[in-house]
Design a protein around this motif. Sequence first.
Motif, mmCIF file in Angstrom:
data_model
loop_
_atom_site.group_PDB
_atom_site.id
_atom_site.type_symbol
_atom_site.label_atom_id
_atom_site.label_comp_id
_atom_site.label_asym_id
_atom_site.label_seq_id
_atom_site.Cartn_x
_atom_site.Cartn_y
_atom_site.Cartn_z
ATOM 1 N N THR A 134 0.834 -1.197 0.000
ATOM 2 C CA THR A 134 0.000 0.000 0.000
ATOM 3 C C THR A 134 0.870 1.248 0.000
ATOM 4 O O THR A 134 2.077 1.196 0.238
ATOM 5 C CB THR A 134 -0.905 0.027 1.243
ATOM 6 O OG1 THR A 134 -0.096 -0.024 2.436
ATOM 7 C CG2 THR A 134 -1.855 -1.170 1.241
ATOM 8 N N ARG A 135 0.240 2.385 -0.238
ATOM 9 C CA ARG A 135 0.973 3.642 -0.257
ATOM 10 C C ARG A 135 1.480 4.004 1.128
ATOM 11 O O ARG A 135 0.982 3.508 2.142
ATOM 12 C CB ARG A 135 0.089 4.766 -0.802
ATOM 13 C CG ARG A 135 -1.083 5.154 0.063
ATOM 14 C CD ARG A 135 -1.815 6.354 -0.522
ATOM 15 N NE ARG A 135 -2.333 6.078 -1.845
ATOM 16 C CZ ARG A 135 -2.838 7.007 -2.649
ATOM 17 N NH1 ARG A 135 -2.900 8.269 -2.254
ATOM 18 N NH2 ARG A 135 -3.307 6.687 -3.840
ATOM 19 N N CYS A 148 3.474 1.368 -8.313
ATOM 20 C CA CYS A 148 2.252 0.971 -7.628
ATOM 21 C C CYS A 148 1.079 0.889 -8.584
ATOM 22 O O CYS A 148 1.181 1.237 -9.761
ATOM 23 C CB CYS A 148 1.949 1.966 -6.503
ATOM 24 S SG CYS A 148 1.684 3.656 -7.106
ATOM 25 N N GLY A 150 -3.117 1.926 -9.045
ATOM 26 C CA GLY A 150 -4.165 2.790 -8.523
ATOM 27 C C GLY A 150 -4.420 3.983 -9.415
ATOM 28 O O GLY A 150 -4.567 3.848 -10.633
ATOM 29 N N GLN A 151 -4.436 5.168 -8.791
ATOM 30 C CA GLN A 151 -4.700 6.414 -9.492
ATOM 31 C C GLN A 151 -3.557 7.396 -9.221
ATOM 32 O O GLN A 151 -2.733 7.190 -8.330
ATOM 33 C CB GLN A 151 -6.034 7.023 -9.019
ATOM 34 C CG GLN A 151 -7.226 6.072 -9.092
ATOM 35 C CD GLN A 151 -7.582 5.667 -10.501
ATOM 36 O OE1 GLN A 151 -7.370 6.428 -11.442
ATOM 37 N NE2 GLN A 151 -8.142 4.466 -10.671
ATOM 38 N N THR A 197 -7.209 -5.835 -3.109
ATOM 39 C CA THR A 197 -7.116 -4.441 -3.535
ATOM 40 C C THR A 197 -7.848 -4.160 -4.846
ATOM 41 O O THR A 197 -7.769 -3.047 -5.365
ATOM 42 C CB THR A 197 -5.640 -4.034 -3.692
ATOM 43 O OG1 THR A 197 -4.992 -4.938 -4.593
ATOM 44 C CG2 THR A 197 -4.932 -4.063 -2.345
ATOM 45 N N ARG A 198 -8.555 -5.144 -5.401
ATOM 46 C CA ARG A 198 -9.307 -4.961 -6.644
ATOM 47 C C ARG A 198 -10.768 -5.352 -6.412
ATOM 48 O O ARG A 198 -11.288 -6.279 -7.025
ATOM 49 C CB ARG A 198 -8.737 -5.807 -7.785
ATOM 50 C CG ARG A 198 -7.262 -5.695 -8.052
ATOM 51 C CD ARG A 198 -6.869 -4.394 -8.726
ATOM 52 N NE ARG A 198 -5.593 -4.539 -9.407
ATOM 53 C CZ ARG A 198 -4.410 -4.510 -8.794
ATOM 54 N NH1 ARG A 198 -4.350 -4.343 -7.476
ATOM 55 N NH2 ARG A 198 -3.281 -4.630 -9.495
ATOM 56 N N GLY A 267 -7.960 0.390 -13.022
ATOM 57 C CA GLY A 267 -6.851 1.258 -12.612
ATOM 58 C C GLY A 267 -5.656 1.123 -13.524
ATOM 59 O O GLY A 267 -5.729 0.519 -14.595
#
Length: 299
Positions: A134-135, A148, A150-151, A197-198, A267
């Motif tokens: 994770t971030r 990573c 995501g966005q 995470t999806r 993403g």
Amino acid sequence: MRQRRFLPNLSLLLAFDAVMRNGSVTAAAHDLSLTQSTVSRLIQTLEAQLGQVLFTRHRKRLIPTEAAQRYFREISNALDIVQRASMSVIANPDGGALSLAVLPTFGTRWLAPRLPDFMSANPGISINLSTRFTRFNFDTEPFDAMMCFGQDDWPEASHMKLFDEKMTACVSADFLQRHPIHHAEDLHDCLLLQLETRPTAWNAWFKGQSAPPPPVSNAMLMDQFSMMIQAAISGIGVALLPDYLARIEIAQGRLHPVLREAVPGPGAYWLVWPQAKDDFGPLRAFRQWISSSLAQQEP
């Protein structure tokens, strides 16, 4: 001018770190190859220098205080930074070093096979890799950048888009024989393997097949694609994989694609770094290399 009172000797910090990590003076002494009395004396010296009680003593046990817990989090990060810097100087005294955080499966299956090309083109730069799911805060972690999913919404960070995620559903030959799949609806009664995470990935896949998602999802959650791949190979269920992973498993005959392949996902993959490191030489070279690499070949 740094004040020495606030810079304890490294031996004191290592003793403190070892006690906190191991939970006892005995284990810490073994870890550091010191005697128990020496470790106890180092802890007492550190407490005296800081003017704070870090441990309460109870029946020959050291119980960390709240102050010790806070101090340990900061000191542990600081020791990691010192260790990485030292490793970098030893491994690459004449060049720079780039510390990258990567997603585990992305790092091993996508990045690692491409790194020899970067290292050949940039012989003065060494790369240190660590996995993160994770971030995190770049101010408190010893990383120059992260690759990573995501966005592009990390605060106070620069972003470079690598590629959009495309997804392919895959099953083993044995599973396909037991559960023939001709339409997306045939998956409604199958166990769908899903990454934590999806959460919307399967809905996106069904939409890409022009089909409704299952009314009640029969899903098994996993935290890594590598685990999902092995579960699918074992015939447990249907894996929904990023296409760059699916192509590897399909080419080697371990898995078979289901229906339409490479469906657009929810993403993208990004290279993210703190804005303060925009001009950091090793990172700039890495960005230039990866941009050129992606332009020349399919992700």
